[in-house]
Design an enzyme around this catalytic site. Structure first.
Site, short mmCIF file in Angstrom:
data_model
loop_
_atom_site.label_atom_id
_atom_site.label_comp_id
_atom_site.label_asym_id
_atom_site.label_seq_id
_atom_site.Cartn_x
_atom_site.Cartn_y
_atom_site.Cartn_z
N ASN A 17 3.02 -7.15 6.11
CA ASN A 17 3.51 -6.93 7.47
C ASN A 17 2.49 -7.36 8.52
O ASN A 17 1.29 -7.33 8.25
CB ASN A 17 3.84 -5.44 7.67
CG ASN A 17 5.21 -5.09 7.15
OD1 ASN A 17 6.17 -5.84 7.34
ND2 ASN A 17 5.32 -3.96 6.47
N ARG A 39 4.22 -2.07 12.91
CA ARG A 39 3.97 -3.25 12.06
C ARG A 39 3.34 -4.37 12.87
O ARG A 39 2.50 -5.12 12.37
CB ARG A 39 5.29 -3.70 11.43
CG ARG A 39 5.90 -2.68 10.46
CD ARG A 39 7.23 -3.19 9.91
NE ARG A 39 7.84 -2.23 9.00
CZ ARG A 39 8.75 -1.33 9.36
NH1 ARG A 39 9.14 -1.26 10.62
NH2 ARG A 39 9.27 -0.49 8.48
N VAL A 68 6.02 -8.83 8.66
CA VAL A 68 6.49 -9.85 7.74
C VAL A 68 7.07 -11.07 8.45
O VAL A 68 6.92 -12.20 7.96
CB VAL A 68 7.51 -9.25 6.75
CG1 VAL A 68 8.80 -8.85 7.43
CG2 VAL A 68 7.77 -10.21 5.59
N ASP A 112 15.21 -2.49 4.70
CA ASP A 112 15.87 -1.75 5.78
C ASP A 112 17.38 -1.67 5.53
O ASP A 112 18.00 -0.62 5.76
CB ASP A 112 15.62 -2.44 7.12
CG ASP A 112 14.16 -2.70 7.39
OD1 ASP A 112 13.53 -1.89 8.09
OD2 ASP A 112 13.65 -3.71 6.89
N SER A 113 17.96 -2.79 5.08
CA SER A 113 19.39 -2.80 4.80
C SER A 113 19.74 -1.89 3.62
O SER A 113 20.78 -1.23 3.61
CB SER A 113 19.86 -4.23 4.52
OG SER A 113 19.69 -5.04 5.68
N ARG A 129 18.06 0.81 2.90
CA ARG A 129 17.96 2.16 3.47
C ARG A 129 19.24 2.51 4.23
O ARG A 129 19.73 3.65 4.17
CB ARG A 129 16.76 2.24 4.40
CG ARG A 129 15.41 2.26 3.68
CD ARG A 129 14.26 2.08 4.65
NE ARG A 129 12.96 2.26 3.99
CZ ARG A 129 11.82 1.76 4.43
NH1 ARG A 129 11.81 1.01 5.53
NH2 ARG A 129 10.70 1.97 3.79
N ASP A 181 -6.55 -10.70 -6.45
CA ASP A 181 -7.01 -9.80 -5.39
C ASP A 181 -8.47 -10.11 -5.10
O ASP A 181 -9.22 -10.53 -6.00
CB ASP A 181 -6.85 -8.34 -5.81
CG ASP A 181 -6.95 -7.38 -4.64
OD1 ASP A 181 -5.89 -6.96 -4.13
OD2 ASP A 181 -8.08 -7.06 -4.21
N TYR A 212 -6.46 -18.35 -7.72
CA TYR A 212 -5.39 -19.18 -7.17
C TYR A 212 -5.05 -20.35 -8.09
O TYR A 212 -3.89 -20.77 -8.18
CB TYR A 212 -5.76 -19.66 -5.77
CG TYR A 212 -5.79 -18.52 -4.77
CD1 TYR A 212 -4.62 -18.06 -4.19
CD2 TYR A 212 -6.99 -17.89 -4.46
CE1 TYR A 212 -4.63 -17.00 -3.29
CE2 TYR A 212 -7.01 -16.83 -3.56
CZ TYR A 212 -5.83 -16.38 -2.99
OH TYR A 212 -5.84 -15.32 -2.12
#
Length: 316
Positions: A121, A89, A123, A149-150, A152, A36, A66
């Site tokens: 996002n 988004r 994404v 989403d699927s 959900r 981060d 990294y």
């Protein structure tokens, strides 16, 4: 050389730290590096999560850079500006493409050869940006897409029908966002067409129920953000599910965002469609059957993404 027991997470906000916590419990990896721009935040999250390892599987968890991620099997990128109440988004696109220009070239410079999983996002746009900037094979760059989403959708249908959502087979496809669509034409419960199963459970107003459920799924993130300002547990479980499919070479079919190369008449765009996912990332898209209206909706979704992408500079 790729270390199959190592994962890296770039971005230690709510999504990154929740994903790290979920992966710590998965048993998939024995080493995890957190990266981060706020090194203290990464160190704090690494310490906090590592204190739970005596209750799970042995794992080395630490903050790094990294260079520490060069040999990881998977790098999960969650870094970026968070979606605020009232924002879509796609409103995030310029801010987060700019952030990716400081991240993805660093990943490329250290010689990373594993799988790059994009979660930030928007994404679909950022998966395309990462593919362009990383130099990795197209199959090694994928986005979390409409996996959540699927999930959900399956949870909502399971609740509607009072049945285990794991027995529900249905997909959200297209953009992970306002133009996404549910594929009702092929949805089923353990092989029984959805409309037949609904009637078996006493539900007959199919169109109204489908519209309400699809709208609830589409607006789920907005609803959660309005109440608690961020979503992170559901996507963290999605990250765990995706990493499981990759590291166990499951060949599992998941609606990830990846580069379309002619499928469904779409080219040069990353969008979510059911895809076989395994150890080498994206194996192939699955040719699911779409109704004429669903096919047209998919293209409208792709056009919405292309309109946004036309104003984005993808050069690192």
């Amino acid at each position: 050389m790729v270390n199959d027991r190592k994962v890296a997470i770039v971005g230690c906000g709510f999504v990154g730290s929740s994903s790290a916590f979920a992966l710590m419990q998965s048993g998939l990896f024995s080493e995890m590096v957190l990266i981060d721009v706020d090194k203290d935040r990464a160190e704090g999250e690494a310490l906090d999560i590592s204190h739970g390892t005596p209750f799970g599987n042995p794992m080395k968890i630490y903050a790094g850079d990294y260079e520490d991620a060069a040999d990881a099997a998977v790098i999960v990128v969650t870094a970026g500006a968070a979606q605020k109440p009232g924002e879509t988004r796609l409103d995030l696109v310029n801010k987060n493409v700019s952030i990716f220009k400081s991240i993805i070239p660093r990943i490329r410079e250290v010689g990373f050869e594993g799988i790059l999983l994009i979660v930030s996002n928007p994404v679909d746009v950022l998966t395309y940006a990462a593919m362009k900037m990383s130099g990795l094979p197209e199959s090694h760059v994928l986005g979390s897409g409409t996996v959540l989403d699927s999930a959900r959708l399956k949870e909502a249908l399971g609740a509607h029908l009072d049945v285990d959502p794991r027995n529900v087979h249905a997909y959200i496809i297209g953009e992970h966002g306002d133009s996404e669509l549910a594929v009702w034409s092929s949805a089923n419960v353990s092989g029984v067409p959805l409309s037949d199963f609904c009637e078996m459970r006493g539900h007959y107003d199919h169109l109204a129920s489908e519209k309400k459920i699809a709208d609830d799924v589409k607006n789920a993130a907005y609803n959660i953000i309005s109440k608690k300002h961020a979503t992170y547990y559901g996507i963290a479980m999605s990250v765990r599910r995706l990493c499981t499919a990759i590291m166990r070479d499951e060949k599992h079919i998941l609606p990830v965002s990846s580069l379309m190369v002619g499928e469904y008449g779409l080219d040069d765009i990353c969008i979510s469609m059911p895809t076989i996912v395994g150890r080498d990332g994206v194996e192939c898209r699955v040719p699911v059957s779409l109704s004429n209206e669903e096919y047209a909706e998919l293209h409208r979704s792709a056009d919405a993404l292309k309109d946004v992408m036309s104003n984005v500079d993808f050069e690192a």
